[in-house]
Design an enzyme around this catalytic site. Sequence first.
Site, PDB file in Angstrom:
ATOM      1  N   GLY A  35       0.815  -1.201   0.000  1.00 56.01           N
ATOM      2  CA  GLY A  35       0.000   0.000   0.000  1.00 56.01           C
ATOM      3  C   GLY A  35       0.852   1.256   0.000  1.00 56.01           C
ATOM      4  O   GLY A  35       1.945   1.309  -0.573  1.00 56.01           O
ATOM      5  N   SER A  36       0.370   2.267   0.681  1.00 53.92           N
ATOM      6  CA  SER A  36       1.040   3.573   0.651  1.00 53.92           C
ATOM      7  C   SER A  36       2.378   3.580   1.376  1.00 53.92           C
ATOM      8  O   SER A  36       3.146   4.548   1.248  1.00 53.92           O
ATOM      9  CB  SER A  36       0.121   4.640   1.254  1.00 53.92           C
ATOM     10  OG  SER A  36      -1.005   4.821   0.428  1.00 53.92           O
ATOM     11  N   THR A  37       2.715   2.541   2.146  1.00 54.13           N
ATOM     12  CA  THR A  37       4.042   2.484   2.760  1.00 54.13           C
ATOM     13  C   THR A  37       5.132   2.368   1.700  1.00 54.13           C
ATOM     14  O   THR A  37       6.311   2.582   1.984  1.00 54.13           O
ATOM     15  CB  THR A  37       4.158   1.300   3.737  1.00 54.13           C
ATOM     16  OG1 THR A  37       4.006   0.071   3.012  1.00 54.13           O
ATOM     17  CG2 THR A  37       3.081   1.372   4.817  1.00 54.13           C
ATOM     18  N   SER A  90      -5.366   4.689   0.681  1.00 49.51           N
ATOM     19  CA  SER A  90      -5.152   4.133  -0.643  1.00 49.51           C
ATOM     20  C   SER A  90      -5.714   2.734  -0.718  1.00 49.51           C
ATOM     21  O   SER A  90      -5.674   1.984   0.228  1.00 49.51           O
ATOM     22  CB  SER A  90      -3.657   4.119  -0.950  1.00 49.51           C
ATOM     23  OG  SER A  90      -2.950   3.446   0.036  1.00 49.51           O
TER      24      SER A  90
END
Length: 630
Positions: A302-304, A614
């Site tokens: 994801g957004s990481t 997200s």
Amino acid sequence: MLGGGQAALLSVLVGRMYYLQVIESQRYVTLADENRINFRLLPPPRGRIVDRNGFAMADNQQNYRVVIIPEQAGDVERTLDLLSLIVPLSGGERRRIRREVKRKRAFVPITVRENLDWSEVARIEVNTPDLPGVLIDVGQSRSYANGLETAHVLGYVAAVSEKELTGDPLLELPGFRIGKAGVEKVYDLALRGSGGSSQVEVNALGRVIRELNRQEGQAGNEVRLTIDMQLQHFVAERLGNDSATVVVMDVHTGEVLSLVSSPSFDPNSFNTGLSQVEWESLISNPKAPLTNKAIAGQYAPGSTFKPVVALAALEKGVISPDTTIHCSGSTKLGNSEFHCWKKGGHGLLDLTGAIEHSCDVYFYEVARRTGIERMAAMARRFGLGEKLGLDLPGEKNGLMPSNKWKLGAIGVPWQLGETLIAGIGQGYILSTPLQLAVMTARLANGGYAVTPRLTMDRVTPTGIEPYTDEEGAPLGLSPEHLAVVRKGMDNVVNSPTGTARRSRIPEDRWQMAGKTGTVQVRRISKAERETGVLKNDDLPWIERDHALFVGFAPVQNPRFAVSVVVEHGGGGSSTAAPIARDVLRETQRLAELRPPRGHQDVQAVPQSGSKDGSKGGPVVGSGKPPVRGT
């Protein structure tokens, strides 16, 4: 003639006796001694496993077992009936005992039950006059003091199976245990030690008369882990029974300070023997307690993943820290529409603002300019998409896709729309929580290829060797680019408008930086978007989003990195970030009680005052691409 014949026979007899008693005397003396004296192999004590501060995580304890000697028992079935009034015996146990009675000699002790508690031992001892042939024997058994908290790190020991016999006589000893999972398995040879011997005198039937000599075996090596049990206990309690995992590591040395996968299991049960009911409950649990999610759980990051995308774009030169992109809530590519998590959009953002607000539209455009190959290459430099070699079995590779991978795996070329999805850490990308922790550590330590490890010293079957605290080779990243990305991660937590602002650490000296991530595991239809996307609380647990957070602390002089994944936990900012905050806060509190071992400082990240949601991503472990579309 009769006397002559007798004399001849007598001379033959005397000659034969002379031959046996004089000429062959030494040979028969040797044979007699070999029959009279038996050598028996003795199992060595298994080496202890301790944490970084010397706390015993796996140790040996006295194992009281009840045995029966058929010769002395007489009627074995009647004796077992009486014994079962004190220690209940299952039908399977009695069938096993009957088989061993038929197979072994009558004077050989047969184990009836192991791991008796003191009350059972006492009741058997009191009733010994009524239990002929029944004795209490004392051995050693593996014990895990904090089994539920350390099961996925330590693993467990169990009896040797037939396919595991290698010719080592130790493995054939009754009751001998070997490592079957975790550290117990990886370092089994070092922990096993070397056997001792006992020299006993026996009679012609093989019965032991007395012990002539005894030499104890050499205990296995003590293995000292990098785990801090105080921190491990804190993390396990913080996760409770959630389906989640946390990895904490030193960004300079790679030492893993805590690795928790929840829910867990009791490794002591595998040593003493699992019941059918216990086994069924473990394998039928939807939260998979037997799986070490930290190294074997594979999730879309994801957004990481956005900081890695940003570094790839900066290195290629397709953006600068000042590049601004307008977010209206969605962007189009051909006939497809790609949405931002914020329906109304974020407006005009630069790079640090895009990281702070986790703007999907910004990173769609950045990914389009960068390309999948450059993003994949950068991701591999940060440890994504490949095994990291942590000293635990079962580590998964994750997946960092490329055009070559897709052609080989699926047989069709890479599409530009898939690049956009990859730019927000979705699509085919899979990572393990350990990889996310290493990615964060390499971001925080100034761009050095630190490698995770679980032992304070290098363990080999022949001994223990010290490690050298080397950070690893530099990744060749621009310090300016790293500073920009870390500043964006600082803003995520410490800016008034950051996605994880509510999870900031109030103590200035302990402040953390990080990145939230929320990964969808179901398809959201166009109709649902128009009428309103269902909230996680309104969905069944299995359909809720995964919550992720990666972070490091302290901001000014990074020393610790953390990754948190909560399966179906909802939002990264609401669920995973508070866990990371509590864990990093406790990590630093404990560190102040134990001074660092000469870590080299990295360039400080300037602080400043600057929501994550997200979507899209495969279910953990599915290995399938997520549903894409509007």
